[in-house]
Scaffold this active site. Sequence first.
Site, PDB file in Angstrom:
ATOM      1  N   GLY A 109     -22.073  20.230   4.983  1.00 20.52           N
ATOM      2  CA  GLY A 109     -22.907  19.035   5.128  1.00 20.52           C
ATOM      3  C   GLY A 109     -24.300  19.324   5.644  1.00 20.52           C
ATOM      4  O   GLY A 109     -24.913  18.471   6.299  1.00 20.52           O
ATOM      5  N   SER A 110     -24.854  20.488   5.316  1.00 16.51           N
ATOM      6  CA  SER A 110     -26.197  20.781   5.836  1.00 16.51           C
ATOM      7  C   SER A 110     -27.238  19.853   5.196  1.00 16.51           C
ATOM      8  O   SER A 110     -28.217  19.476   5.856  1.00 16.51           O
ATOM      9  CB  SER A 110     -26.560  22.255   5.633  1.00 16.51           C
ATOM     10  OG  SER A 110     -26.707  22.558   4.273  1.00 16.51           O
ATOM     11  N   ASN A 111     -27.024  19.455   3.957  1.00 16.08           N
ATOM     12  CA  ASN A 111     -27.948  18.485   3.343  1.00 16.08           C
ATOM     13  C   ASN A 111     -27.805  17.111   3.984  1.00 16.08           C
ATOM     14  O   ASN A 111     -28.796  16.381   4.154  1.00 16.08           O
ATOM     15  CB  ASN A 111     -27.702  18.392   1.840  1.00 16.08           C
ATOM     16  CG  ASN A 111     -28.399  19.493   1.080  1.00 16.08           C
ATOM     17  OD1 ASN A 111     -29.627  19.530   1.033  1.00 16.08           O
ATOM     18  ND2 ASN A 111     -27.637  20.408   0.507  1.00 16.08           N
ATOM     19  N   ASN A 119     -27.456  12.983  -6.706  1.00 15.89           N
ATOM     20  CA  ASN A 119     -26.841  14.276  -6.367  1.00 15.89           C
ATOM     21  C   ASN A 119     -27.930  15.323  -6.193  1.00 15.89           C
ATOM     22  O   ASN A 119     -29.036  15.180  -6.736  1.00 15.89           O
ATOM     23  CB  ASN A 119     -25.898  14.707  -7.498  1.00 15.89           C
ATOM     24  CG  ASN A 119     -25.170  16.007  -7.191  1.00 15.89           C
ATOM     25  OD1 ASN A 119     -24.705  16.226  -6.068  1.00 15.89           O
ATOM     26  ND2 ASN A 119     -25.074  16.882  -8.174  1.00 15.89           N
ATOM     27  N   ASP A 129     -24.142  16.777 -14.015  1.00 15.38           N
ATOM     28  CA  ASP A 129     -25.510  17.294 -13.880  1.00 15.38           C
ATOM     29  C   ASP A 129     -26.452  16.880 -15.011  1.00 15.38           C
ATOM     30  O   ASP A 129     -27.426  17.576 -15.298  1.00 15.38           O
ATOM     31  CB  ASP A 129     -25.490  18.842 -13.773  1.00 15.38           C
ATOM     32  CG  ASP A 129     -24.661  19.312 -12.589  1.00 15.38           C
ATOM     33  OD1 ASP A 129     -24.640  18.611 -11.565  1.00 15.38           O
ATOM     34  OD2 ASP A 129     -24.041  20.373 -12.704  1.00 15.38           O
ATOM     35  N   ILE A 158     -17.173  11.801  -9.542  1.00 17.36           N
ATOM     36  CA  ILE A 158     -17.135  10.398  -9.142  1.00 17.36           C
ATOM     37  C   ILE A 158     -16.437   9.610 -10.264  1.00 17.36           C
ATOM     38  O   ILE A 158     -16.796   9.765 -11.444  1.00 17.36           O
ATOM     39  CB  ILE A 158     -18.575   9.847  -8.947  1.00 17.36           C
ATOM     40  CG1 ILE A 158     -19.324  10.654  -7.877  1.00 17.36           C
ATOM     41  CG2 ILE A 158     -18.555   8.364  -8.599  1.00 17.36           C
ATOM     42  CD1 ILE A 158     -18.794  10.502  -6.481  1.00 17.36           C
ATOM     43  N   LEU A 170     -17.645  17.951  -3.911  1.00 16.41           N
ATOM     44  CA  LEU A 170     -17.137  18.779  -5.011  1.00 16.41           C
ATOM     45  C   LEU A 170     -16.090  18.075  -5.866  1.00 16.41           C
ATOM     46  O   LEU A 170     -15.148  18.698  -6.354  1.00 16.41           O
ATOM     47  CB  LEU A 170     -16.565  20.089  -4.443  1.00 16.41           C
ATOM     48  CG  LEU A 170     -17.594  20.993  -3.764  1.00 16.41           C
ATOM     49  CD1 LEU A 170     -16.925  22.217  -3.166  1.00 16.41           C
ATOM     50  CD2 LEU A 170     -18.696  21.406  -4.740  1.00 16.41           C
ATOM     51  N   HIS A 203     -28.435  19.479  -6.800  1.00 15.00           N
ATOM     52  CA  HIS A 203     -27.811  20.636  -7.465  1.00 15.00           C
ATOM     53  C   HIS A 203     -28.692  21.863  -7.203  1.00 15.00           C
ATOM     54  O   HIS A 203     -29.923  21.775  -7.293  1.00 15.00           O
ATOM     55  CB  HIS A 203     -27.704  20.356  -8.971  1.00 15.00           C
ATOM     56  CG  HIS A 203     -27.042  21.474  -9.703  1.00 15.00           C
ATOM     57  ND1 HIS A 203     -25.674  21.599  -9.770  1.00 15.00           N
ATOM     58  CD2 HIS A 203     -27.561  22.526 -10.376  1.00 15.00           C
ATOM     59  CE1 HIS A 203     -25.375  22.689 -10.460  1.00 15.00           C
ATOM     60  NE2 HIS A 203     -26.505  23.269 -10.842  1.00 15.00           N
TER      61      HIS A 203
HETATM   62  C1  GRF Z   1     -25.659  22.619  -1.894  1.00 11.07           C
HETATM   63  O1  GRF Z   1     -26.085  23.837  -2.431  1.00 11.07           O
HETATM   64  C2  GRF Z   1     -25.775  21.537  -2.928  1.00 11.07           C
HETATM   65  O2  GRF Z   1     -26.775  21.760  -3.853  1.00 11.07           O
HETATM   66  C3  GRF Z   1     -24.457  21.605  -3.608  1.00 11.07           C
HETATM   67  O3  GRF Z   1     -23.519  21.955  -2.610  1.00 11.07           O
HETATM   68  C4  GRF Z   1     -24.190  22.611  -1.546  1.00 11.07           C
HETATM   69  C5  GRF Z   1     -23.887  21.782  -0.346  1.00 11.07           C
HETATM   70  O4  GRF Z   1     -24.200  22.358   0.826  1.00 11.07           O
HETATM   71  N1  GRF Z   1     -24.187  20.375  -4.298  1.00 11.07           N
HETATM   72  P1  GRF Z   1     -24.109  21.504   2.155  1.00 11.07           P
HETATM   73  O5  GRF Z   1     -22.656  21.024   2.318  1.00 11.07           O
HETATM   74  O6  GRF Z   1     -25.062  20.367   2.082  1.00 11.07           O
HETATM   75  O7  GRF Z   1     -24.459  22.494   3.216  1.00 11.07           O
END
Ligand code: GRF
Length: 200
Positions: free
Chosen positions: A16-18, A111, A154, A97, A94, A113
Amino acid sequence: MSDNKKRLAVFCSGTGSNFKALFHAIIERELPAEIVLCLSNRAECGAMDFAKEYGIEAIHLSESQFDSHDEFASAMLEALRNRQIDMILLAGYLRKIPDAVIAAYPEKIVNIHPSLLPEFGGHGMYGIRVHEAVIASGETRSGATVHFVNEEYDKGRIIKQNHVPVLPEDTPESLAERVLRCEHRLYPDALEQLLDEQMP
Ligand code: GRF
């Protein structure tokens, strides 16, 4: 809603870093949005921990909890409708949907990618596989893409992209790190752009 903020759900499966980057950017940039729900197909993961730590409702919803795909899709829709969700941000989610959810939220599901779509996307293209394929192709540029989600992996309309170099000494892992740092800037920028476009 009285304060006119968009109510966001973030879907995650991993670290969940994003999600974290989006959460902090919303506060720092004072964006007119609030993450009110973290939904994960995994009961425990970094994203769920982060949500709980910051008082964001975290729910575990997995197809394996239901007798059929339709029941799973209905439960997801109900969870979103009950919380009056305006926009769904996939951040390392992952799972596909369900089509019923995509149909209910046209151009409201986004999303990120880790490649410059349309290159290196599609079914099975996720995680380190993307970066292995980029390096194997000899590309000198990679990057990340924020796009709308439709029924095809995608393939939804691209909202924003940023690129990074692929260096001669790169391994898939070193490239993955560079792209992920790029994602942490790109996703908040794309969200800000979308909110600007959608605000009255
Ligand atoms: C990211 O590289 C994103 O592009 C892909 O999965 C990864 C998620 O990383 N869909 P995080 O869980 O947000 O760290």
